[in-house]
Design a protein around this motif. Structure first.
Motif, mmCIF file in Angstrom:
data_model
loop_
_atom_site.group_PDB
_atom_site.id
_atom_site.type_symbol
_atom_site.label_atom_id
_atom_site.label_comp_id
_atom_site.label_asym_id
_atom_site.label_seq_id
_atom_site.Cartn_x
_atom_site.Cartn_y
_atom_site.Cartn_z
ATOM 1 N N THR A 1 0.797 -1.234 -0.099
ATOM 2 C CA THR A 1 -0.168 -0.080 -0.003
ATOM 3 C C THR A 1 0.959 1.274 -0.105
ATOM 4 O O THR A 1 0.340 2.307 -0.055
ATOM 5 C CB THR A 1 -0.827 0.009 1.388
ATOM 6 O OG1 THR A 1 -0.177 0.105 2.396
ATOM 7 C CG2 THR A 1 -1.756 -1.060 1.417
ATOM 8 N N ILE A 2 2.163 1.142 0.049
ATOM 9 C CA ILE A 2 2.900 2.294 0.052
ATOM 10 C C ILE A 2 3.377 2.824 -1.064
ATOM 11 O O ILE A 2 4.082 1.850 -1.989
ATOM 12 C CB ILE A 2 4.322 1.944 1.018
ATOM 13 C CG1 ILE A 2 3.780 1.661 2.668
ATOM 14 C CG2 ILE A 2 5.224 3.172 1.011
ATOM 15 C CD1 ILE A 2 4.927 1.233 3.684
ATOM 16 N N ASP A 3 3.390 4.089 -1.241
ATOM 17 C CA ASP A 3 3.939 4.728 -2.494
ATOM 18 C C ASP A 3 4.388 6.112 -2.050
ATOM 19 O O ASP A 3 4.332 6.468 -0.996
ATOM 20 C CB ASP A 3 3.123 4.735 -3.721
ATOM 21 C CG ASP A 3 1.758 5.278 -3.439
ATOM 22 O OD1 ASP A 3 1.652 6.194 -2.379
ATOM 23 O OD2 ASP A 3 0.816 5.250 -4.329
ATOM 24 N N ALA A 4 5.148 6.850 -3.180
ATOM 25 C CA ALA A 4 5.696 8.086 -2.671
ATOM 26 C C ALA A 4 4.427 9.132 -2.359
ATOM 27 O O ALA A 4 4.612 9.789 -1.323
ATOM 28 C CB ALA A 4 6.359 8.744 -3.936
ATOM 29 N N ALA A 5 3.258 8.953 -2.809
ATOM 30 C CA ALA A 5 2.151 9.902 -2.413
ATOM 31 C C ALA A 5 1.739 9.448 -1.098
ATOM 32 O O ALA A 5 1.721 10.400 -0.244
ATOM 33 C CB ALA A 5 0.948 9.877 -3.266
ATOM 34 N N VAL A 6 1.693 8.195 -0.689
ATOM 35 C CA VAL A 6 1.329 7.778 0.636
ATOM 36 C C VAL A 6 2.286 8.273 1.729
ATOM 37 O O VAL A 6 2.097 8.783 2.713
ATOM 38 C CB VAL A 6 1.037 6.181 0.506
ATOM 39 C CG1 VAL A 6 0.926 5.761 2.007
ATOM 40 C CG2 VAL A 6 -0.363 5.822 -0.198
ATOM 41 N N LEU A 7 3.384 8.089 1.432
ATOM 42 C CA LEU A 7 4.577 8.562 2.049
ATOM 43 C C LEU A 7 4.465 10.120 2.482
ATOM 44 O O LEU A 7 4.602 10.626 3.639
ATOM 45 C CB LEU A 7 6.012 8.051 1.703
ATOM 46 C CG LEU A 7 6.172 6.643 2.052
ATOM 47 C CD1 LEU A 7 7.540 6.372 1.325
ATOM 48 C CD2 LEU A 7 6.640 6.462 3.617
ATOM 49 N N ALA A 8 4.468 10.855 1.626
ATOM 50 C CA ALA A 8 4.461 12.105 1.724
ATOM 51 C C ALA A 8 3.088 12.873 2.472
ATOM 52 O O ALA A 8 3.228 13.584 3.431
ATOM 53 C CB ALA A 8 4.162 12.861 0.284
ATOM 54 N N TYR A 9 1.916 12.083 2.094
ATOM 55 C CA TYR A 9 0.676 12.301 2.994
ATOM 56 C C TYR A 9 0.715 11.998 4.569
ATOM 57 O O TYR A 9 0.687 13.215 5.390
ATOM 58 C CB TYR A 9 -0.573 11.607 2.499
ATOM 59 C CG TYR A 9 -1.774 12.007 2.847
ATOM 60 C CD1 TYR A 9 -2.442 13.159 2.116
ATOM 61 C CD2 TYR A 9 -2.295 11.498 3.974
ATOM 62 C CE1 TYR A 9 -3.676 13.586 2.426
ATOM 63 C CE2 TYR A 9 -3.611 12.128 4.468
ATOM 64 C CZ TYR A 9 -4.245 13.169 3.646
ATOM 65 O OH TYR A 9 -5.418 13.619 3.943
ATOM 66 N N ALA A 10 1.458 11.011 4.788
ATOM 67 C CA ALA A 10 1.793 10.662 6.129
ATOM 68 C C ALA A 10 2.711 11.454 6.735
ATOM 69 O O ALA A 10 2.399 12.265 7.908
ATOM 70 C CB ALA A 10 2.151 9.352 6.524
ATOM 71 N N HIS A 11 3.792 11.985 6.120
ATOM 72 C CA HIS A 11 5.024 12.672 6.718
ATOM 73 C C HIS A 11 4.461 13.891 6.825
ATOM 74 O O HIS A 11 4.734 14.985 7.753
ATOM 75 C CB HIS A 11 6.349 12.673 5.553
ATOM 76 C CG HIS A 11 6.774 11.486 5.810
ATOM 77 N ND1 HIS A 11 7.937 11.058 4.625
ATOM 78 C CD2 HIS A 11 7.044 10.520 6.592
ATOM 79 C CE1 HIS A 11 8.400 9.677 4.877
ATOM 80 N NE2 HIS A 11 7.837 9.441 6.293
ATOM 81 N N ASP A 12 3.508 14.523 6.038
ATOM 82 C CA ASP A 12 2.902 15.983 5.840
ATOM 83 C C ASP A 12 2.166 16.120 7.341
ATOM 84 O O ASP A 12 2.016 17.114 7.672
ATOM 85 C CB ASP A 12 2.155 16.115 4.794
ATOM 86 C CG ASP A 12 2.976 16.651 3.452
ATOM 87 O OD1 ASP A 12 4.275 16.778 3.818
ATOM 88 O OD2 ASP A 12 2.286 16.612 2.386
ATOM 89 N N ARG A 13 1.627 15.000 7.692
ATOM 90 C CA ARG A 13 0.852 14.900 9.149
ATOM 91 C C ARG A 13 1.789 14.513 10.078
ATOM 92 O O ARG A 13 1.425 14.361 11.530
ATOM 93 C CB ARG A 13 -0.390 13.971 8.968
ATOM 94 C CG ARG A 13 -1.441 14.782 8.079
ATOM 95 C CD ARG A 13 -1.971 13.942 7.083
ATOM 96 N NE ARG A 13 -3.010 14.585 6.436
ATOM 97 C CZ ARG A 13 -2.865 15.341 5.392
ATOM 98 N NH1 ARG A 13 -1.465 15.220 4.947
ATOM 99 N NH2 ARG A 13 -3.302 16.316 4.435
ATOM 100 N N GLY A 14 3.141 14.611 10.120
ATOM 101 C CA GLY A 14 3.781 14.485 11.087
ATOM 102 C C GLY A 14 4.024 12.908 11.572
ATOM 103 O O GLY A 14 4.678 12.584 12.678
ATOM 104 N N LEU A 15 3.728 12.151 10.601
ATOM 105 C CA LEU A 15 3.589 10.560 11.107
ATOM 106 C C LEU A 15 5.113 9.957 10.506
ATOM 107 O O LEU A 15 5.267 10.445 9.273
ATOM 108 C CB LEU A 15 2.323 9.961 10.722
ATOM 109 C CG LEU A 15 1.025 10.309 11.113
ATOM 110 C CD1 LEU A 15 0.107 9.836 10.180
ATOM 111 C CD2 LEU A 15 1.138 9.773 12.706
ATOM 112 N N ARG A 16 5.680 9.028 11.224
ATOM 113 C CA ARG A 16 6.641 8.291 10.751
ATOM 114 C C ARG A 16 5.795 7.078 10.165
ATOM 115 O O ARG A 16 4.891 6.350 10.564
ATOM 116 C CB ARG A 16 7.541 7.983 11.691
ATOM 117 C CG ARG A 16 8.395 8.778 12.542
ATOM 118 C CD ARG A 16 9.421 8.246 13.078
ATOM 119 N NE ARG A 16 10.352 9.511 13.707
ATOM 120 C CZ ARG A 16 11.520 9.311 14.272
ATOM 121 N NH1 ARG A 16 11.624 8.284 14.424
ATOM 122 N NH2 ARG A 16 12.078 10.450 14.708
#
Length: 243
Positions: free
Chosen positions: A189-204
């Motif tokens: 389920t992980i791609d660049a967009a998912v990682l960016a979305y989570a990181h933007d919300r302060g999540l590792r």
């Protein structure tokens, strides 16, 4: 002392041994945790379930191989290979221990009162009083269990586990609102967009469970913060710079 924020290893994702190092030692055993440490892992992931007498047993499945449910067995009657939480933590000083709380609707031991979660928080609090400096992250697929952790001890770091059929964006939004440190995602389920979305919300973001070197390198290149793996040695080799 709690560790609500975890430093990143230099230039690579954090490596967690999935239930220890199950390719070389039985999963969720003290021998497996020692093996993961010898391989150089940054920590291990383990699973906690409640016993009939309210103890905290380390076991992934709700049932033993012989069919007996963990929740129907007193701790003293469990096989010697099944450690309790205290023994697992004692084996891992200075090592990150990701405690996954198993209290999912549909499991044989599901408990709406979340006694297992209360037990984990109480056990960690007592260990602090006794002078232990455990480095822990508490995760669960059940957001209610994580809410209980945050209500009882907001200093404990928490991570929302996400299954294959859940929506990453909405799960990330909910995890950020709940105050979780991390989001643990199934690797496909992980791609660049998912990682960016989570990181933007302060999540590792930690990926589970990843054993293939090419997939591991791809996750590192995308910027994943951690991986949970059955083969910590393979993961660490995959993350080493090419010479």
């Amino acid at each position: 002392m709690s560790h609500p924020q975890f430093p990143d290893p230099p230039n690579r994702p954090f490596v967690l041994g999935h239930r220890g190092a199950p390719r070389v030692e039985p999963e969720n055993t003290l021998a497996g945790y020692r093996a993961a440490r010898r391989m150089g892992a940054d920590g291990i992931e383990l699973d906690v379930r409640r016993t009939a007498d309210g103890r905290l047993a380390i076991h992934h499945d709700a049932h033993l191989p012989d069919g007996r449910a963990i929740c129907d067995i007193e701790a003293a009657d469990l096989p010697s290979s099944v450690p309790d939480l205290a023994a697992a933590l004692d084996e891992c000083p200075g090592f990150l221990v990701n405690i996954e709380i198993k209290n999912n609707p549909g499991d044989a031991d599901f408990d709406p009162s979340d006694a297992v979660t209360e037990g984990v928080v109480a056990a960690l609090a007592q260990r602090k009083v006794d002078g232990h400096d455990d480095w822990v992250l508490i995760s669960s697929f059940n957001p209610v269990s994580l809410d209980v952790v945050r209500r009882l001890d907001p200093s404990l770091a928490t991570a929302q586990l996400m299954g294959a059929l859940e929506d990453a964006a909405s799960t990330a939004d909910a995890a950020a609102r709940a105050g979780h440190l991390a989001l643990h995602l199934w690797e496909p389920t992980i791609d660049a967009a998912v990682l960016a979305y989570a990181h933007d919300r302060g999540l590792r973001v930690t990926a589970w469970t990843v054993n293939d070197p090419e997939q591991l390198r791809s996750l590192a290149a995308l910027g994943a913060d951690g991986v949970c793996t059955d083969v910590p040695d393979v993961a660490l080799a995959a993350f080493r710079p090419a010479t």
